[in-house]
Scaffold this active site. Structure first.
Site, PDB file in Angstrom:
ATOM      1  N   ASP A 182     -10.978  -6.756   3.625  1.00  0.00           N
ATOM      2  CA  ASP A 182      -9.823  -5.943   3.287  1.00  0.00           C
ATOM      3  C   ASP A 182     -10.172  -4.493   3.645  1.00  0.00           C
ATOM      4  O   ASP A 182     -11.329  -4.177   3.954  1.00  0.00           O
ATOM      5  CB  ASP A 182      -9.530  -6.084   1.787  1.00  0.00           C
ATOM      6  CG  ASP A 182      -8.472  -5.131   1.291  1.00  0.00           C
ATOM      7  OD1 ASP A 182      -7.370  -5.105   1.878  1.00  0.00           O
ATOM      8  OD2 ASP A 182      -8.753  -4.387   0.330  1.00  0.00           O
TER       9      ASP A 182
ATOM     10  N   ASP B 244      -8.109  -1.070   2.231  1.00  0.00           N
ATOM     11  CA  ASP B 244      -7.893  -0.083   1.177  1.00  0.00           C
ATOM     12  C   ASP B 244      -8.574  -0.513  -0.126  1.00  0.00           C
ATOM     13  O   ASP B 244      -8.270  -1.572  -0.679  1.00  0.00           O
ATOM     14  CB  ASP B 244      -6.402   0.124   0.935  1.00  0.00           C
ATOM     15  CG  ASP B 244      -5.731   0.809   2.109  1.00  0.00           C
ATOM     16  OD1 ASP B 244      -6.337   1.728   2.684  1.00  0.00           O
ATOM     17  OD2 ASP B 244      -4.593   0.426   2.460  1.00  0.00           O
TER      18      ASP B 244
END
Length: 262
Positions: free
Chosen positions: A11, A13
Site C-alpha cells: 500500500d 498512504d
C-alpha cells in the site's frame, strides 16, 4: 505448498509514508480554500473521513454526512461531480508540490527494505487507492534516484471498479504480476487495506500501523508492527512475532509467508 516469496505488494498512504495527516489533509484544505469553499477538514475529522477510501468518494461522504445543506454554485461548475473532479485534481497538484518540496519522507525502514528486495530479486508492486501521480511523486521525492522504476506493477487509483476494502486493486496487482497470492506478502497500514488484501487471498499480511490507524481492527493480519524499523530504531510487534529480529527484513517476511502457506 513450497512456493517461495516472489513479490512484495505495498500500500502507499500510511504504509510507504505517513501521508494522510500532514499531506493529503492540508492539500484537500488548500483546494477547498482556493475554490472559495468554507470546508475545512481538521485532524480529527479527517481521521473519521478515512473510513472511506478514495479522495472523490471521501468528498461525497463528507457532503452527505456533514454538509447535507450544501448548494452548488452552478455558474462555476455545471454539477457536483464536476466540482468534485476539479477539487480532486487541484488537491493532487497541491499534494505533489508538497512531495517535491521534500515535505513527506518515507517511513522508517521502507527504503532499506526496498533496496534489500531489489538486490535479492524479489519483485515489487503497489496496490493503492491513491492516484498514480501521487505514487510517482512520493517515490521520486525519496532520497534515491529511480526508486519508482523498481516497482514492476503500480496498480493505483480508479483502474478498478471498487476501491478498498474491496479486493479489486490487489487482485489487479496479482494479475499483473502473474503470481498466486501464496507467492506474495502484502504490506498495509489500515483496516480497509487488510480486508482488501485478505479478500484477494493475500493471507501473508504485514501491517505497519500509522498515525491514523493505530486503533483499527487488523483481524486476519499475520504480523502487526508499529513500523518496519531500522538498526537502532526497532520495530515493535503488537500481533505476531518478529522471531528475535530487530526490524522487518526479507528473512522476517519469508518466515511470515511460510507460517501462512507452508
Amino acid at each position: 505448498m513450497n512456493t517461495a516469496l516472489e513479490a512484495l505488494i505495498f500500500d502507499v498512504d500510511g504504509t510507504l509514508a505517513d501521508t494522510e495527516r500532514d499531506g493529503h489533509r492540508p492539500a484537500f484544505n488548500a483546494a477547498f480554500a482556493e475554490a472559495g469553499l468554507d470546508w475545512h477538514w481538521s485532524v480529527e475529522l479527517y481521521g473519521e473521513l478515512l473510513a472511506v477510501t478514495g479522495g472523490k468518494e471521501r468528498m461525497r461522504h463528507y457532503l452527505a454526512q456533514y454538509r447535507p445543506d450544501f448548494e452548488l454554485e452552478r455558474r462555476a461548475f455545471p454539477n457536483l461531480e464536476a466540482l468534485i473532479a476539479h477539487l480532486h485534481r487541484r488537491k493532487t497538484e497541491h499534494y505533489v508540490s508538497m512531495l517535491r518540496a521534500g515535505g513527506i519522507p518515507l517511513r522508517s525502514g521502507v527504503l532499506r527494505l526496498l533496496r534489500e528486495a531489489r538486490e535479492a530479486g524479489v519483485r515489487l508492486a503497489i496496490a493503492t487507492t491513491t492516484t498514480p501521480d501521487n505514487v510517482t511523486a512520493l517515490l521520486e521525492s525519496a532520497p534515491e534516484p529511480g526508486l519508482v522504476d523498481g516497482f514492476e506493477v503500480i496498480a493505483a487509483g480508479d483502474v478498478v471498479a471498487e476501491k478498498k476494502p474491496a479486493p479489486d486493486i490487489f487482485e489487479l496487482a496479482l494479475a499483473q504480476l502473474n503470481l498466486p497470492a501464496s507467492a506474495c506478502v502484502a504490506i498495509e497500514d489500515s483496516e480497509n487495506g487488510v480486508r482488501s488484501a485478505l479478500g484477494a487471498g493475500l493471507e501473508a499480511l504485514l501491517v505497519t500501523t500509522s498515525s491514523y490507524t493505530e486503533q483499527q481492527d487488523f483481524a486476519g493480519a499475520t504480523l502487526v508492527v508499529d513500523q518496519l524499523g531500522e538498526p537502532g530504531d526497532p520495530a515493535t510487534a503488537s500481533v505476531g512475532d518478529l522471531g528475535g529480529a530487530e526490524y522487518i527484513d526479507l528473512a522476517v517476511l519469508r518466515r511470515l509467508r511460510e507460517q501462512v502457506f507452508g
